[in-house]
Design a protein around this motif. Structure first.
Motif, short mmCIF file in Angstrom:
data_model
loop_
_atom_site.label_atom_id
_atom_site.label_comp_id
_atom_site.label_asym_id
_atom_site.label_seq_id
_atom_site.Cartn_x
_atom_site.Cartn_y
_atom_site.Cartn_z
N ILE A 127 30.36 -28.48 68.82
CA ILE A 127 29.98 -27.21 68.17
C ILE A 127 31.22 -26.39 67.83
N VAL A 128 32.17 -26.34 68.75
CA VAL A 128 33.42 -25.62 68.49
C VAL A 128 34.17 -26.23 67.31
N PHE A 129 34.09 -27.56 67.18
CA PHE A 129 34.76 -28.23 66.07
C PHE A 129 33.95 -28.16 64.78
N GLY A 130 32.62 -28.27 64.86
CA GLY A 130 31.81 -28.41 63.67
C GLY A 130 31.54 -27.12 62.93
N ILE A 131 31.32 -26.01 63.65
CA ILE A 131 30.98 -24.76 62.97
C ILE A 131 32.12 -24.25 62.10
N PRO A 132 33.38 -24.18 62.58
CA PRO A 132 34.47 -23.78 61.67
C PRO A 132 34.66 -24.76 60.51
N LEU A 133 34.48 -26.06 60.76
CA LEU A 133 34.64 -27.04 59.69
C LEU A 133 33.56 -26.87 58.63
N TRP A 134 32.36 -26.48 59.02
CA TRP A 134 31.27 -26.28 58.06
C TRP A 134 31.60 -25.15 57.08
N LEU A 182 39.86 -45.62 42.24
CA LEU A 182 38.52 -45.66 42.84
C LEU A 182 38.22 -44.41 43.64
N TRP A 183 39.19 -43.92 44.40
CA TRP A 183 38.95 -42.74 45.21
C TRP A 183 38.97 -41.45 44.40
N VAL A 184 39.58 -41.48 43.21
CA VAL A 184 39.49 -40.32 42.32
C VAL A 184 38.06 -40.13 41.83
N PHE A 185 37.40 -41.25 41.50
CA PHE A 185 36.01 -41.17 41.06
C PHE A 185 35.07 -40.82 42.22
N MET A 186 35.46 -41.16 43.44
CA MET A 186 34.61 -40.86 44.60
C MET A 186 34.97 -39.54 45.27
N GLY A 187 35.92 -38.81 44.69
CA GLY A 187 36.39 -37.59 45.33
C GLY A 187 35.36 -36.48 45.39
N PHE A 188 34.38 -36.49 44.46
CA PHE A 188 33.39 -35.41 44.47
C PHE A 188 32.48 -35.48 45.69
N LEU A 189 32.46 -36.62 46.37
CA LEU A 189 31.62 -36.76 47.57
C LEU A 189 32.28 -36.20 48.83
N PHE A 190 33.58 -35.90 48.75
CA PHE A 190 34.27 -35.50 49.97
C PHE A 190 33.79 -34.17 50.54
N PRO A 191 33.48 -33.13 49.73
CA PRO A 191 32.93 -31.90 50.36
C PRO A 191 31.64 -32.15 51.12
N TYR A 192 30.80 -33.04 50.59
CA TYR A 192 29.56 -33.36 51.31
C TYR A 192 29.86 -34.14 52.59
N PHE A 193 30.88 -35.01 52.51
CA PHE A 193 31.26 -35.72 53.72
C PHE A 193 31.80 -34.76 54.78
N THR A 194 32.54 -33.73 54.37
CA THR A 194 33.08 -32.76 55.32
C THR A 194 31.96 -32.03 56.05
N LYS A 195 30.94 -31.64 55.31
CA LYS A 195 29.81 -30.98 55.96
C LYS A 195 29.01 -31.96 56.82
N GLY A 196 28.93 -33.21 56.38
CA GLY A 196 28.28 -34.21 57.23
C GLY A 196 29.04 -34.46 58.51
N LEU A 197 30.38 -34.43 58.43
CA LEU A 197 31.21 -34.56 59.64
C LEU A 197 30.98 -33.40 60.59
N ALA A 198 30.90 -32.18 60.03
CA ALA A 198 30.63 -31.02 60.87
C ALA A 198 29.25 -31.10 61.51
N LEU A 199 28.26 -31.55 60.74
CA LEU A 199 26.91 -31.68 61.29
C LEU A 199 26.85 -32.76 62.36
N CYS A 200 27.60 -33.84 62.16
CA CYS A 200 27.64 -34.91 63.17
C CYS A 200 28.24 -34.40 64.47
N GLY A 201 29.29 -33.56 64.39
CA GLY A 201 29.87 -33.00 65.60
C GLY A 201 28.94 -32.03 66.30
#
Length: 455
Positions: free
Chosen positions: A104-111, A171-190
């Motif tokens: 929670i300490v890690f995920g809430i600021p990351l969100w 390849l990762w330039v085309f997939m870069g738009f998914l990274f903000p969603y991944f960041t929030k998913g990482l915060a939610l996982c934590g």
């Protein structure tokens, strides 16, 4: 009234736990259905550490009533067994609580900082690709550190490396738009599963985004090890020695003139091309080893969080006298008849020795002392559980074999994966039986007040 309130509390906790149990069992059935199209196999391969940590956390959530209801007769036989049983009973929920709080300490600021995190990671990936990879390959295609390499082979290996880096970067330039969603998913996982699951997901993502470095490292290690084996085989040919794979030894052998001629023609170009291959192999080995070392550090932290018995730590913070490490006597005073008194623990031995030598007619000695005990420090309390995991994962033999394998191009350094303090198989029982198990486990805490008071 108190009994009715406790029964109501047990029913509420059992109902909540049963709802979580139903959700976890439904998720397990869903993933088993996906096995027909091999999606679960792909997820288990790509997100290996994350799947293992989430599965272990789900098993911890399912097994808590079994650990809480553990009231064996052996735990009542002595204080020692009662202490161990209490610590074992409370180790699981304390581990889950600390892990979730850290998540929670890690995920809430990351969100709330998903956008700045995305920009920082993008800039770091851009610098890593341009400053390290592309500049390093161009540097190796010239005269690195003043060494004269083979121009043609360096150009071929450099172009292969630059093309692989460019394809992966595109390849990762085309997939870069998914990274903000991944960041929030990482915060939610934590927040949901704890800090260890979020850290394991970070390790898997690092391994995924550096796949091109691993591919180039494997390609160059194959080329480098083949050249090393060819040079060693040709060198044995000149010495008249042949390897015996059945007996694992070198035997003398008479080679023909044609074999010596062919060996002489092959030995010179392979030996002269070896420094060029070695330069590229060392460069990508350093990059891959750095990435693997970073993943190993994160996984070691995950194993440390899982292995630490936080119930012991909390008990040590409350009452340190529960963890003695030895006893000793503190001398308060010493009364010797006809010679006087000696007080104090520091001056007692010398004064008593003088008094004994000076007066041989003393009749009796009155000694007053207090029994004192030393206490374990925090490191000594938490270290025994982590020592086994550390030695089993990072032994001297494994480190030496990995170093030798990297030297000859025969092995690749990988993160060993997180270690868990126990193995918990997946539990499958009817939900009604699980509800009764949870209710009885909570209600059992009221039935054993003597055990609770000790804990």
């Amino acid at each position: 009234m108190f009994s009715f309130t406790w029964q109501l509390f047990a029913v509420c906790v059992a109902s909540l736990s049963t709802a979580i149990y139903v959700v976890l069992q439904s998720s397990s059935i869903l993933f088993s259905c996906l096995s027909h199209i091999y999606i679960d196999v792909i997820l288990a391969k790509v997100f290996n550490s994350t799947v293992k940590n989430i599965q272990f956390r789900c098993c911890q959530l399912l097994y808590w009533p079994i650990f809480l209801q553990d009231q064996s007769l052996r735990s009542w036989s002595s204080v020692e067994f009662a202490e161990k049983a209490a610590l074992h009973k409370h180790s699981m929920w304390s581990n889950v609580l600390v892990d979730v709080l850290l998540g929670i300490v890690f995920g809430i600021p990351l969100w709330f900082m998903a956008e700045p995190t995305w920009l920082w990671v993008t800039n770091f990936a851009h610098d890593f690709t341009n400053v390290w990879l592309r500049s390093g390959c161009v540097w190796l295609m010239g005269n690195p550190a003043g060494f004269k390499l083979n121009t043609e082979l360096a150009g071929v290996l450099g172009m292969i490396s630059l093309n692989a880096i460019q394809i992966w970067s595109t390849l990762w330039v085309f997939m870069g738009f998914l990274f903000p969603y991944f960041t929030k998913g990482l915060a939610l996982c934590g927040i949901i599963f704890g800090l260890t699951s979020a850290a394991a997901l970070i390790v898997d993502i690092i391994s995924l985004v550096t796949m091109h470095v691993l591919a180039l490292h494997l390609f160059l290690s194959l080329l480098y090890s083949t050249q090393i084996q060819a040079v060693s085989a040709l060198w044995r040919l000149f010495r008249g020695i042949k390897g015996n794979p059945l007996r694992h030894r070198l035997d003398s052998y008479d080679f023909t003139v044609e074999q010596h001629v062919v060996g002489s023609l092959l030995f010179t170009p392979i030996l002269l091309l070896l420094p060029t291959t070695s330069a590229f192999y060392i460069f990508f080995t350093i990059l891959h080893t750095s990435v693997s070392f970073m993943c190993i550090v994160v996984e070691a932290a995950i194993s440390f969080i899982h292995a630490t018995t936080y119930a012991k730590v909390f008990l040590w913070l409350k009452t340190r006298k529960r963890f003695p490490s030895g006893v000793w006597f503190e001398v308060a005073s010493c009364q010797i008849s006809d010679t006087g008194a000696v007080n104090g623990s520091n001056s007692f031995p010398e004064e008593l020795h003088k008094a004994d030598n000076g007066s041989s007619s003393s009749k009796s000695t009155i000694l007053v002392s207090f029994l004192q005990s030393n206490n374990l420090n925090l490191g000594e309390v938490a270290w025994p559980e982590n020592r086994y995991l550390l030695y089993s994962s990072f032994s001297k033999s494994s480190i030496s074999s990995s170093a030798y394998g990297l030297l000859i191009g025969k092995s690749t350094l990988y993160a060993p994966g997180p270690s868990f303090p126990m193995k918990l198989p997946w539990i499958v029982i009817p939900w009604k039986e699980y509800w009764r198990l949870c209710r009885d486990s909570v209600y059992a805490c009221k039935e054993y007040p003597y055990s609770n008071s000790r804990e």
